[in-house]
Scaffold this active site. Structure first.
Site, PDB file in Angstrom:
ATOM      1  N   VAL A  79     -12.412  -6.072   0.741  1.00  8.63           N
ATOM      2  CA  VAL A  79     -11.956  -4.691   0.897  1.00  8.63           C
ATOM      3  C   VAL A  79     -11.198  -4.606   2.218  1.00  8.63           C
ATOM      4  CG1 VAL A  79     -12.659  -2.283   1.176  1.00  8.63           C
ATOM      5  CG2 VAL A  79     -13.872  -3.751  -0.441  1.00  8.63           C
ATOM      6  N   GLY A  80     -10.035  -3.962   2.197  1.00  3.63           N
ATOM      7  CA  GLY A  80      -9.225  -3.822   3.406  1.00  3.63           C
ATOM      8  C   GLY A  80      -9.428  -2.473   4.076  1.00  3.63           C
ATOM      9  N   ASP A  81      -8.431  -2.079   4.838  1.00  5.98           N
ATOM     10  CA  ASP A  81      -8.530  -0.852   5.634  1.00  5.98           C
ATOM     11  C   ASP A  81      -8.297   0.422   4.820  1.00  5.98           C
ATOM     12  OD1 ASP A  81      -5.816  -1.836   5.339  1.00  5.98           O
ATOM     13  OD2 ASP A  81      -5.205  -0.178   6.633  1.00  5.98           O
ATOM     14  N   GLY A 128      -0.529  -2.425   6.222  1.00  4.94           N
ATOM     15  CA  GLY A 128      -0.369  -3.630   7.032  1.00  4.94           C
ATOM     16  C   GLY A 128      -1.550  -4.555   6.876  1.00  4.94           C
ATOM     17  N   THR A 133       0.833  -1.196   0.000  1.00  2.00           N
ATOM     18  CA  THR A 133       0.000   0.000   0.000  1.00  2.00           C
ATOM     19  C   THR A 133       0.866   1.244   0.000  1.00  2.00           C
ATOM     20  OG1 THR A 133      -1.755  -1.124   1.139  1.00  2.00           O
ATOM     21  CG2 THR A 133      -1.657   1.236   1.459  1.00  2.00           C
TER      22      THR A 133
HETATM   23  N1  ASP Z   1      -3.573  -2.611   4.266  1.00  2.00           N
HETATM   24  C1  ASP Z   1      -3.696  -3.118   2.915  1.00  2.00           C
HETATM   25  C2  ASP Z   1      -4.914  -3.973   2.790  1.00  2.00           C
HETATM   26  O1  ASP Z   1      -5.241  -4.661   3.722  1.00  2.00           O
HETATM   27  C3  ASP Z   1      -2.532  -3.908   2.477  1.00  2.00           C
HETATM   28  C4  ASP Z   1      -1.239  -3.183   2.522  1.00  2.00           C
HETATM   29  O2  ASP Z   1      -1.002  -2.380   3.420  1.00  2.00           O
HETATM   30  O3  ASP Z   1      -0.420  -3.432   1.619  1.00  2.00           O
HETATM   31  O4  ASP Z   1      -5.520  -3.994   1.732  1.00  2.00           O
END
Ligand code: ASP
Length: 320
Positions: A214-216, A237, A185
């Site tokens: 979907v992530g954060d 993360g 990210t």
């Molecule tokens: N936080 C991101 C997600 O969970 C992944 C990342 O930080 O690379 O989609």
């Protein structure tokens, strides 16, 4: 006198020293320095923190070294689903998109949502349509594909893993951070000369993630948060843990309600709270006084920052 500054990240993760190449490391250092410099120049011209973080994240999306925009990871289905967000600390206005696959720069779509939509988060087809109506550039979904990311998916499929933490297989890409064991990210936070804060985050998510996950990153308060009252934050993360702990907002809450300093609040979240739930990664944050924190609990994090008038500082590993 405001100490205007910008900080950026390009993901956190494990270091694959054996496979690290000097050329690739230099490419990361150069990309990070160039993007910090661009942000510093914009702030020096009196541009807003919101403009500086949007442009920094757009440049990170354009760079195939990072898992956002071009160079995004593949889902289990062999597709790309991108997420991005942006927040203005001056007004607490925010915009985000999730699960998009044809918008060249998801962060620009997030910015359009912030500026021109009554909503905060648009997903999938609706987000694509909105972005097209706003005149944003559309690309074919394979625009985001790179050979390295496809090989990463093939390794993940072979080992039946969702590569979201330190479970990755061995590899030899020459990437300073093991691409199978890093979060790619990208994000930016800034404080401008007017004293306003802003944050932006953009991602391809996790290699081999389930379609629709979907992530954060596009969730305000989890992967992105900015409030002029105290702080701007962008995270990278284990997305699910950052969502469950509302990591970005937690930094602001610890500062506002518990009186913690920026360093205390970011260390509490990254070194204690996230690992307590099995999460790993890092974040970047800048407070309203211009203090910057770039903590991570993984072996490394692509990162950089620069105050207006100073040279950019960039790093990858724990000890630079
Ligand atoms: N936080 C991101 C997600 O969970 C992944 C990342 O930080 O690379 O989609």
């Amino acid at each position: 006198m405001v100490k205007a500054a910008i900080a950026i990240h390009g993901g956190a993760g494990a270091i694959a020293r054996a496979s690290m190449s000097a050329e690739k490391e230099q490419a990361y250092i150069q990309a990070l320095s160039d993007i910090v410099s661009r942000g510093q120049a914009m702030l020096a011209e009196g541009r807003s923190a919101l403009d500086a973080v949007t442009e920094a994240v757009r440049l990170l999306e354009e760079c195939p070294l990072f898992n956002a925009g071009k160079g995004a990871v593949f889902t289990h289905a062999g597709t790309h689903e991108l997420d991005a967000s942006v927040m203005d600390g001056r007004t607490l206005e925010a915009g985000a998109v999730a699960g998009v696959s044809r918008i060249r720069n998801p962060v620009l779509a997030a910015r359009e949502v912030l500026a021109h939509s009554p909503h905060v988060l648009l997903i999938g087809e609706g987000a694509e349509k909105f972005a097209a109506e706003r005149g944003l550039e559309r690309v074919a979904p394979d625009f985001f594909s790179t050979d390295e990311r496809r090989e990463q998916l093939e390794r993940a499929l072979a080992s039946e893993q969702v590569l979201l933490d330190h479970d990755g297989a061995a590899q030899s890409s020459g990437d300073p951070l093991d691409p199978d064991r890093k979060f790619g990210t990208v994000g930016a936070v800034a404080l401008d000369l007017a004293g306003d804060l802003a944050a932006a985050t953009s991602t391809g998510g996790m290699t081999n993630k389930q379609a629709g996950r979907v992530g954060d990153s596009p969730v305000i308060g989890a992967g992105c948060y900015a409030n002029n009252a105290n702080v701007a934050v962008s995270c990278t993360g284990t997305g699910e843990v950052y969502m469950r702990t509302l990591a970005a907002y937690d930094i602001a809450a610890l500062m506002a309600y518990a009186g913690l300093s920026l360093k205390e609040a970011t260390d509490r979240v990254i070194m204690e709270k996230i690992p307590a739930f099995g999460g790993s990664g890092g974040l970047i944050a800048i407070d309203r006084e211009g203090n910057i924190a770039l903590p991570f609990n993984s072996e490394g994090m692509y990162r950089g920052y620069g105050y207006v008038g100073d040279a950019p500082n960039v790093g990858i590993y724990r000890q630079q």
